[in-house]
Design a protein around this motif. Sequence first.
Motif, PDB file in Angstrom:
ATOM      1  N   GLY A 202      12.430  46.739  68.689  1.00  0.00           N
ATOM      2  CA  GLY A 202      12.382  46.833  67.234  1.00  0.00           C
ATOM      3  C   GLY A 202      11.149  46.233  66.584  1.00  0.00           C
ATOM      4  N   ALA A 203      10.290  45.583  67.380  1.00  0.00           N
ATOM      5  CA  ALA A 203       9.100  44.957  66.794  1.00  0.00           C
ATOM      6  C   ALA A 203       7.974  45.968  66.577  1.00  0.00           C
ATOM      7  CB  ALA A 203       8.617  43.815  67.679  1.00  0.00           C
ATOM      8  N   GLY A 204       8.095  47.156  67.162  1.00  0.00           N
ATOM      9  CA  GLY A 204       7.053  48.169  67.018  1.00  0.00           C
ATOM     10  C   GLY A 204       6.074  48.174  68.172  1.00  0.00           C
ATOM     11  N   ILE A 280      -0.517  49.128  79.132  1.00  0.00           N
ATOM     12  CA  ILE A 280       0.814  49.200  79.733  1.00  0.00           C
ATOM     13  C   ILE A 280       1.870  48.753  78.729  1.00  0.00           C
ATOM     14  CG2 ILE A 280       2.293  48.404  81.615  1.00  0.00           C
ATOM     15  CD1 ILE A 280      -0.236  47.885  83.232  1.00  0.00           C
ATOM     16  N   ASP A 281       2.775  49.649  78.414  1.00  0.00           N
ATOM     17  CA  ASP A 281       3.908  49.344  77.541  1.00  0.00           C
ATOM     18  C   ASP A 281       5.064  48.849  78.400  1.00  0.00           C
ATOM     19  OD1 ASP A 281       5.562  49.175  75.319  1.00  0.00           O
ATOM     20  OD2 ASP A 281       6.178  51.278  75.456  1.00  0.00           O
ATOM     21  N   THR A 282       5.835  47.906  77.898  1.00  0.00           N
ATOM     22  CA  THR A 282       6.975  47.369  78.643  1.00  0.00           C
ATOM     23  C   THR A 282       8.245  47.490  77.828  1.00  0.00           C
ATOM     24  OG1 THR A 282       6.563  45.130  77.794  1.00  0.00           O
ATOM     25  CG2 THR A 282       5.518  45.723  79.891  1.00  0.00           C
ATOM     26  N   ALA A 283       9.367  47.288  78.496  1.00  0.00           N
ATOM     27  CA  ALA A 283      10.649  47.370  77.808  1.00  0.00           C
ATOM     28  C   ALA A 283      10.830  46.181  76.873  1.00  0.00           C
ATOM     29  CB  ALA A 283      11.794  47.420  78.829  1.00  0.00           C
ATOM     30  N   GLY A 284      11.553  46.395  75.784  1.00  0.00           N
ATOM     31  CA  GLY A 284      11.859  45.308  74.862  1.00  0.00           C
ATOM     32  C   GLY A 284      12.851  44.357  75.506  1.00  0.00           C
ATOM     33  N   LEU A 319       1.415  39.988  72.618  1.00  0.00           N
ATOM     34  CA  LEU A 319       2.801  39.870  72.156  1.00  0.00           C
ATOM     35  C   LEU A 319       2.910  40.506  70.780  1.00  0.00           C
ATOM     36  CD1 LEU A 319       5.707  38.779  72.239  1.00  0.00           C
ATOM     37  CD2 LEU A 319       4.818  36.630  71.306  1.00  0.00           C
ATOM     38  N   VAL A 320       3.784  41.496  70.657  1.00  0.00           N
ATOM     39  CA  VAL A 320       4.022  42.146  69.368  1.00  0.00           C
ATOM     40  C   VAL A 320       5.194  41.459  68.685  1.00  0.00           C
ATOM     41  CG1 VAL A 320       4.581  44.304  68.201  1.00  0.00           C
ATOM     42  CG2 VAL A 320       3.155  44.333  70.251  1.00  0.00           C
ATOM     43  N   LEU A 321       4.948  40.947  67.481  1.00  0.00           N
ATOM     44  CA  LEU A 321       5.975  40.239  66.717  1.00  0.00           C
ATOM     45  C   LEU A 321       6.186  40.896  65.367  1.00  0.00           C
ATOM     46  CD1 LEU A 321       5.298  36.397  67.144  1.00  0.00           C
ATOM     47  CD2 LEU A 321       7.205  37.720  68.080  1.00  0.00           C
ATOM     48  N   ASP A 322       7.440  40.958  64.953  1.00  0.00           N
ATOM     49  CA  ASP A 322       7.790  41.432  63.621  1.00  0.00           C
ATOM     50  C   ASP A 322       7.605  40.258  62.663  1.00  0.00           C
ATOM     51  OD1 ASP A 322       9.066  42.141  61.267  1.00  0.00           O
ATOM     52  OD2 ASP A 322      10.724  43.149  62.259  1.00  0.00           O
ATOM     53  N   ALA A 323       6.668  40.393  61.717  1.00  0.00           N
ATOM     54  CA  ALA A 323       6.340  39.286  60.821  1.00  0.00           C
ATOM     55  C   ALA A 323       7.501  38.874  59.930  1.00  0.00           C
ATOM     56  CB  ALA A 323       5.141  39.663  59.950  1.00  0.00           C
ATOM     57  N   THR A 343      -2.025  36.037  75.575  1.00  0.00           N
ATOM     58  CA  THR A 343      -3.432  35.814  75.215  1.00  0.00           C
ATOM     59  C   THR A 343      -3.736  36.199  73.770  1.00  0.00           C
ATOM     60  OG1 THR A 343      -4.090  38.021  75.979  1.00  0.00           O
ATOM     61  CG2 THR A 343      -4.166  36.222  77.595  1.00  0.00           C
ATOM     62  N   GLY A 344      -2.846  36.933  73.140  1.00  0.00           N
ATOM     63  CA  GLY A 344      -3.088  37.347  71.765  1.00  0.00           C
ATOM     64  C   GLY A 344      -1.810  37.863  71.128  1.00  0.00           C
ATOM     65  N   ILE A 345      -1.803  37.913  69.801  1.00  0.00           N
ATOM     66  CA  ILE A 345      -0.610  38.299  69.046  1.00  0.00           C
ATOM     67  C   ILE A 345      -0.935  39.481  68.145  1.00  0.00           C
ATOM     68  CG2 ILE A 345       1.128  37.521  67.375  1.00  0.00           C
ATOM     69  CD1 ILE A 345       0.154  34.613  68.302  1.00  0.00           C
ATOM     70  N   VAL A 346       0.020  40.411  68.067  1.00  0.00           N
ATOM     71  CA  VAL A 346      -0.059  41.521  67.115  1.00  0.00           C
ATOM     72  C   VAL A 346       1.100  41.346  66.146  1.00  0.00           C
ATOM     73  CG1 VAL A 346      -0.068  44.011  66.780  1.00  0.00           C
ATOM     74  CG2 VAL A 346      -1.013  43.037  68.886  1.00  0.00           C
ATOM     75  N   LEU A 347       0.795  41.138  64.873  1.00  0.00           N
ATOM     76  CA  LEU A 347       1.835  40.978  63.855  1.00  0.00           C
ATOM     77  C   LEU A 347       2.062  42.301  63.141  1.00  0.00           C
ATOM     78  CD1 LEU A 347       1.231  37.534  62.093  1.00  0.00           C
ATOM     79  CD2 LEU A 347       3.221  38.232  63.432  1.00  0.00           C
ATOM     80  N   THR A 348       3.273  42.819  63.237  1.00  0.00           N
ATOM     81  CA  THR A 348       3.605  44.070  62.565  1.00  0.00           C
ATOM     82  C   THR A 348       4.460  43.789  61.337  1.00  0.00           C
ATOM     83  OG1 THR A 348       5.607  44.388  63.890  1.00  0.00           O
ATOM     84  CG2 THR A 348       3.559  45.291  64.762  1.00  0.00           C
ATOM     85  N   LYS A 349       4.574  44.784  60.474  1.00  0.00           N
ATOM     86  CA  LYS A 349       5.416  44.711  59.269  1.00  0.00           C
ATOM     87  C   LYS A 349       5.026  43.544  58.368  1.00  0.00           C
ATOM     88  CE  LYS A 349       9.177  46.615  62.076  1.00  0.00           C
ATOM     89  NZ  LYS A 349      10.579  46.483  62.521  1.00  0.00           N
ATOM     90  N   LEU A 350       3.717  43.296  58.284  1.00  0.00           N
ATOM     91  CA  LEU A 350       3.237  42.202  57.451  1.00  0.00           C
ATOM     92  C   LEU A 350       3.200  42.602  55.981  1.00  0.00           C
ATOM     93  CD1 LEU A 350       2.388  39.322  58.065  1.00  0.00           C
ATOM     94  CD2 LEU A 350       0.016  40.078  58.134  1.00  0.00           C
TER      95      LEU A 350
END
Length: 398
Positions: A202-204, A280-284, A319-323, A343-350
């Motif tokens: 659900g984080a995108g 590479i995409d992984t499972a939630g 790491l993809v995180l829902d903001a 190593t890095g963060i992607v913030l979605t739904k900001l």
Amino acid sequence: MDPISLIALLGALVLVFVVSGIALYGPPKTRRRRDLPPTAPDLTDPHRGPGTDTLEAPPATAPEVEGEVVVETVPEVPARELETPTEPRTRLAKLRARLAKSNSSLGRGLLSLLSRDTLDESTWEEIEDTLIMADLGVDPATELVDRLRERVRVLGTRDPQTVRDLLREELIAVVDPTMDRSLQVERADSDPAVVLVVGVNGAGKTTTVGKIARVLVAEDRSVLLGAADTFRAAAAEQLATWGERVGVETVRGLEGADPASVAYTAVERGMQEGTDVVLIDTAGRLQNKKGLMDELGKVKRVAARPLSPEHDSLDEVLLVLDATTGQNGMQQAKVFSEAVNITGIVLTKLDGTAKGGIVVAVQRALGVPVKLIGLGEGADDLAPFDAAGFVDALLAEQ
């Protein structure tokens, strides 16, 4: 008349009758089979009509046989027009405008408090509470307020523009512009750059992988996608669709296959084909499921095996995180970091409510930078994170 003469007479009469019948009706007809109905015409051949017995099948439709595998000849179809991402600066400018519009309540709230006639203890506490409610975190909020309070006191100024400039400087400092926010996607000799993307459902995450691929293709890099989320067939289909939009191939396995094997195959193929970047995409994963987190660590280890000895680790683990998840997102971030060394963060739904402080909180907790931000579902709604631009968007006047 004696018997012999009588028999001779009868024979003569029979002969006369037979000859007479032939003369009147002609020779007897031979019995023939009942005629079969005429063969129906082959409607697929315009040259074949009723009564045509056989025609050879058109050779163009016949399959080619290679060993025991039958390969059908498929007509060529016109290549679909590939999508082209907008230029990075254009994307970033658009995202800043949207962030300013959606999160402006944070900036307006702070500036309103700082513009009061009297900056007493109660006002400074309100400023601190505003920052904490924006998910900045207690410690960063306290530090920021203490520094800002001291500077305003020393300067003895109440000028709104001066106070606004001081607030901007302190916010940029707490966001930390010194962090390296560039994506490590440079190919190393014979090895592609390998980027592993993780996060909860659900984080995108899958969408983010597709958007990153768009950006890399726009930079003239060759990309290969690995669909290591083998638990949901829809995830692999979604990733493949993103790849098709920008002309990128996807390595995928059967539903329920070992995710690590898919990751390994993707990296191995990327090496063979001279690909620049393997995504590479992984499972939630649910952060409270230790077995699943251990499996994610396995995916990371196995994906690095095909690489050269001098390049035996992945270049990025994003790491993809829902903001909008706030402190729950912080707990997710810590568990993922322990499992795979983020190593890095992607913030979605900001683009939600005034929760921009999550940028500071997650960086403080993990010690790694926010590298990308997403503000919507659009294909180009992902851009590099810039500390000064982010703060300017928060404080933008409407």
